[in-house]
Design an enzyme around this catalytic site. Structure first.
Site, short mmCIF file in Angstrom:
data_model
loop_
_atom_site.label_atom_id
_atom_site.label_comp_id
_atom_site.label_asym_id
_atom_site.label_seq_id
_atom_site.Cartn_x
_atom_site.Cartn_y
_atom_site.Cartn_z
CD GLU A 95 1.99 2.31 5.57
OE1 GLU A 95 1.52 3.17 4.79
OE2 GLU A 95 1.29 1.71 6.41
CD GLU A 129 -1.39 5.43 2.63
OE1 GLU A 129 -2.55 5.54 2.21
OE2 GLU A 129 -1.11 5.14 3.80
#
Length: 937
Positions: free
Chosen positions: A347, A313
């Site tokens: 994410e 992420e």
């Protein structure tokens, strides 16, 4: 190679500890020794907070030919306490120069720093000849170099082969959890948030990407360009990212002006379009749901050819395994599409949960991962309702229960100090259990209260760090003294519990309640006994591998108590009843006489239920007579609970199997897959033990009992996502079990596909079933391996690999394992999957285990101790062992690698799982044998 600095000069110094206790710890025992023989002035794994970073200025120049990089970092720091040493992280970096700059008014002084290294803690000490004082303006300047990493952490090299056969190189980063220190010296802990100004040098055939948009490019000559990126927001080191590659992209602007771009290798650019559509939709959803605008001007999603996990992420520059981002309409199945959508949802949720608000330390990583996993379901359900993602939350919670019902489980919030322990925190407990307790809380409090609470949490802790109790206080809307004096609308802690939860019909102390789910391991078993309209409730810890009759059972129950938000429905009403069970036992009075009661409505709670008396009999009768009186989630939940209770010795196997016989009436795919999944699991274990009569009868039973379901499947891509998933699973199993119509159809499709030189478009949902049948011949296997090497679709390669590992030729299976170790034809990132898949093959079961034992050191070198891949390899190769001889062999192997295995929690999980299998077979084999003989037609 790892770089090591040996300093030619010696200087002793002591850092000022940040508290009296720290001072006491510091001088206990022998001081650590730096690589040059000098005392190292800090002996803790965690950094001191005497000096904290404010702004990193990072310049990186990777050489994609020599596969190394040179770099410099200038860190603006704030001195909190007087000291002459600065402790920070560095791993495998060759530091060539370190100085400190001090600005006082218009003047500036520059002085060299001595560099001491302590590799066991991946730390360096920068020692100044002068004291650094609070309030001074200091800059640490470090020049260094390193090789691009060979693995999947730090700043590492990746390669791909173009359609014309050319091998191309790129460099990408992956820093979570503790690998930013492999790319630049830094304060590599989540609490040390700072701003970043990144500059990347590259060749003219490449582009550079980082967290922020590029603001300018400077041509340096000799074909070298320098890309300058905008100053980042405040963030933790593990979220910094940069990539140098030759990828192509597709972009779109969201309704709030965010530029979303998908990057992939040029030959796969046509597989990026679905991800772009999904990312835009999901980003817009999150902005509305969290009521906080995404704070960066762009969001890049990049498919990296070599990637160990599913995705990462990094703020503004999320990175993905290709199969987690790219969608090929010709070869990607409905399940592949769902996977891509959910990973993107995960994410992008992190851009708020994890990036905007970060856990204080890795012990609370679930605040990142549990939330992101749960928001996958919330976001995808809202944006792509046709994917029916809510049904898959059941599987997530079933997986969590499987782990959490073992004594080797851990609390959601657990101590983790060194990098191996921290890596192991990224597991089923943090992700899946975290998601499931959040779902339970949301269901109990109502959506509005839950949503407003997490928005409050995100706004209050934006660009800061938080811990467990901060979340509970935000949802309860409790005040700190600072909130109260600043005029924030909130309740005192005592008032919050009286006001916020009237919707749930209960008054509760949310923090106390949720601490029972996050600070102790395990899952409660709710024991229900109904007599007339009175229901007696008891709770105890649910354990699968330890039976009630075992001597240790009582000691393993001591001290466990949950605050369980129970829900239930009855034969008289589908209105959901609610009751908060805060004690070991309690009673509920139902309205009127009922013929049945079912707890955990729609499985919105995280607990297992056992019905005493005639409770199970009434539910089995209900399912057989009128199964639609319960929702498909309730039916799946009952199947799951029944077979889990068999493992715990609470319910006999024949009763659970009797319950599953209602499936002949079942039309919903989720309960069908749940019931079929248990029967298949039993078959796989018994097949591997070579108990031929039971294995053959169980195979016959599956094919007879589910014949109607199998026969109605079409070899197409028609229907809902749920229909298509059922098709893939059922036809794949039927062909594997040798069901003649399935084998014949798959063989014909494979033959037609080969004769068309693979130009024939096969239905994506049945590709792996077709390939698996084709792989059973030597010619078919060779053709598939050749196709694997030239395919441009990650989804197709996964299906081919699954088929190749189904071969009954041990020589071919060994070749696949060797190709995975070599890392060329089969990428290293896929090696753990190959090992796992070969181990599931009854022919390759021991082959995979022997391979792991033989190559253990190489595997750890490739994947790092504690990583997902190492855990997948250990669990995958031992999961279906079920004999005492196999248990002893596994224990002996773990003992032989004790220096490493003692650091891992997963070895305890593997041994306990094996013990559970042994007990299951010893107790249930004869019951299963008899039941099959009675029920086979």
């Amino acid at each position: 190679m790892a770089f090591m600095v040996v300093l030619a000069f010696v200087l002793c110094s002591v850092i000022a500890p940040n508290d009296a206790q720290g001072s006491q710890r510091l001088f206990q025992g022998l001081a650590p020794v730096a690589t040059n023989g000098e005392p190292f002035p800090w002996n803790m794994l965690r950094l001191p907070d005497t000096v904290i970073p404010a702004h990193y200025h990072l310049l990186v120049h990777p050489n994609l030919t020599t596969l190394n990089f040179s770099a410099s970092v200038r860190i603006e720091v704030d001195v909190m306490q007087s000291t002459n040493s600065i402790i920070l992280h560095s791993k495998d970096l060759l530091i060539t120069k370190a100085i400190i700059e001090e600005e006082t008014g218009a003047s500036q002084s520059r002085k060299p720093l001595q560099v001491l290294e302590y590799p066991p803690h991946e730390q360096i000490a920068l020692v100044s000849s002068d004291m650094l004082l609070p309030g001074g303006k200091y800059f640490i300047c470090i020049n260094y170099a390193a090789n691009l990493s060979d693995g999947f952490y730090g700043f590492y090299k990746s390669t791909y082969r173009s359609k014309d056969g050319e091998t191309r190189v790129l460099a990408s980063t992956h820093f979570e959890p503790t690998s930013a220190r492999m790319a630049f010296p830094c304060f590599d802990e989540p609490m040390f948030k700072a701003n970043y100004s990144v500059v990347i040098r590259r060749g003219d055939k490449h582009i550079a990407l980082s967290n922020m948009p590029k603001v300018k490019t400077v041509e340096l000559g000799s074909g070298i360009f320098e890309d300058h990126f905008d100053v980042s927001v405040r963030m933790s080191t593990y979220l910094v990212a940069f990539i140098v590659c030759d990828f192509k992209s597709v972009s779109q602007i969201t309704s709030t002006g965010i530029e979303v771009s998908i990057y992939a290798v040029p030959d796969k650019w046509d597989q990026t379009h679905y991800a772009l559509e999904a990312a835009v939709k999901l980003l817009e959803f999150y902005e509305q749901y969290f009521n906080i605008y995404y704070p960066l001007p762009k969001q890049d999603l990049v498919a990296i050819p070599d990637f160990q996990s599913g995705a990462m992420e990094n703020w503004g520059l999320t990175t993905y395994r290709e199969t987690s981002l790219l969608f090929d309409a010709e070869t990607s199945s409905a399940s592949d599409k769902l996977w891509v959508t959910m990973v993107i949802g995960h994410e992008l949720a992190h851009q708020w949960f994890g990036n905007l608000v970060t856990m204080q330390w890795w012990n609370d990583i679930w605040l990142n991962e549990g939330f992101a996993r749960y928001m996958e379901f919330v976001s995808v359900d809202a944006t792509y309702p046709e994917l029916q993602v809510g049904d898959y939350l059941l599987g997530t919670c079933f997986a969590a229960i499987g782990r959490d019902s073992m004594n080797s489980s851990r609390p959601i919030s657990s101590a983790a100090e060194n990098p191996t322990q921290i890596k192991e925190m990224f597991d089923t407990v943090s992700y899946d259990k975290g998601a499931c307790i959040l779902h339970m809380l949301r269901s109990f409090l109502t959506e509005d209260i839950f949503q407003s609470g997490i928005v409050r949490y995100l706004k209050k802790f934006s660009y800061k760090n938080a811990k467990n109790e901060d979340l509970w206080n935000s949802i309860a809307n409790t005040c700190t003294e600072e909130d109260f004096t600043s005029g924030e609308f909130c309740y005192s802690s005592s008032q919050a519990s009286k006001n916020a939860y009237q919707y749930a019909g209960e008054h509760l102390d949310l923090k106390a309640m949720m601490n029972t789910w996050t600070l102790q391991k395990g899952i409660p078993l709710i024991i229900v006994e109904r007599r007339g309209s009175t229901v007696t409730l008891r709770q105890e810890r649910f354990l699968k591998a330890v039976l009630h009759s075992d001597p240790v059972w009582s000691s393993l129950q001591q001290g466990y108590l949950w605050h369980v938000p129970l829900t239930y429905i009855t034969s008289n009403s589908k209105n959901i009843g609610r009751h908060l069970l805060e004690t070991q036992s309690d009673t509920i009075e139902l309205e009127g006489e009922v013929s049945w009661v079912k707890f955990n409505a729609d499985m919105n709670g995280y607990y297992v239920v056992h019905y005493e008396g005639d409770g199970w009999d009434s539910l089995i009768h209900l399912l057989d007579r009128n199964h639609t009186a319960l929702s498909h989630k309730d039916r799946s939940n009952l199947i799951h609970n029944a077979f889990q209770l068999v493992s715990a010795g609470r319910l006999t196997l024949d009763r659970a199997l009797d319950l599953s016989r209602y499936l002949r009436h079942e039309t919903h795919n989720i309960p069908l897959l749940q019931g079929l999944g248990y029967l298949e699991a039993f078959y796989r274990m018994i097949e591997k033990r070579n108990i031929t009569d039971v294995a053959q009868n169980l195979k016959n039973y599956i094919l007879q009992y589910f014949k109607a379901v199998i026969d109605k499947q079409t070899w197409s891509d028609e229907g809902s996502v749920s229909d298509r998933r059922l098709r893939s699973e059922v036809l794949g199993l039927a062909c594997d079990l040798g069901y003649p119509p399935c084998v014949k159809k798959a063989h014909q499709l494979f033959t037609d596909w080969v004769e068309s030189n693979s130009s024939l478009s096969l239905p994506t949902d049945v590709i792996e079933a077709v390939y698996s049948i084709g792989a059973q011949s030597a010619e078919g296997w060779a053709y598939l391996l050749e196709k694997y090497q030239v395919s441009m679709s990650g989804a197709e390669k996964n299906k081919i690999l699954g088929a190749l590992t189904s071969s009954k030729d041990t020589g071919k299976l060994l070749r696949l394992l060797e190709l995975g170790m070599e890392g060329d034809v089969i990428r290293t990132q896929d090696l753990s999957t190959v090992i796992y898949s070969v181990s599931r093959n009854p022919i390759g079961h021991f082959l995979a285990w022997d391979f792991v034992k033989k190559h253990w050191s190489e595997l750890v070198e490739k994947f790092h101790l504690g990583s997902f891949c190492i855990r997948n390899i250990i669990i995958g190769t031992t999961a279906q062992f079920s004999s005492r001889e196999e248990l002893e062999e596994v224990k002996m192997f773990f003992e032989s690698i004790r220096e490493q295995s003692s650091q891992l929690r997963v070895t305890q999980v593997a041994i306990e799982n094996l013990e559970k299998n042994i007990k299951w077979l010893e107790r249930n084999l004869e019951t299963l044998r008899d039941w099959l003989l009675k029920n086979l037609q």
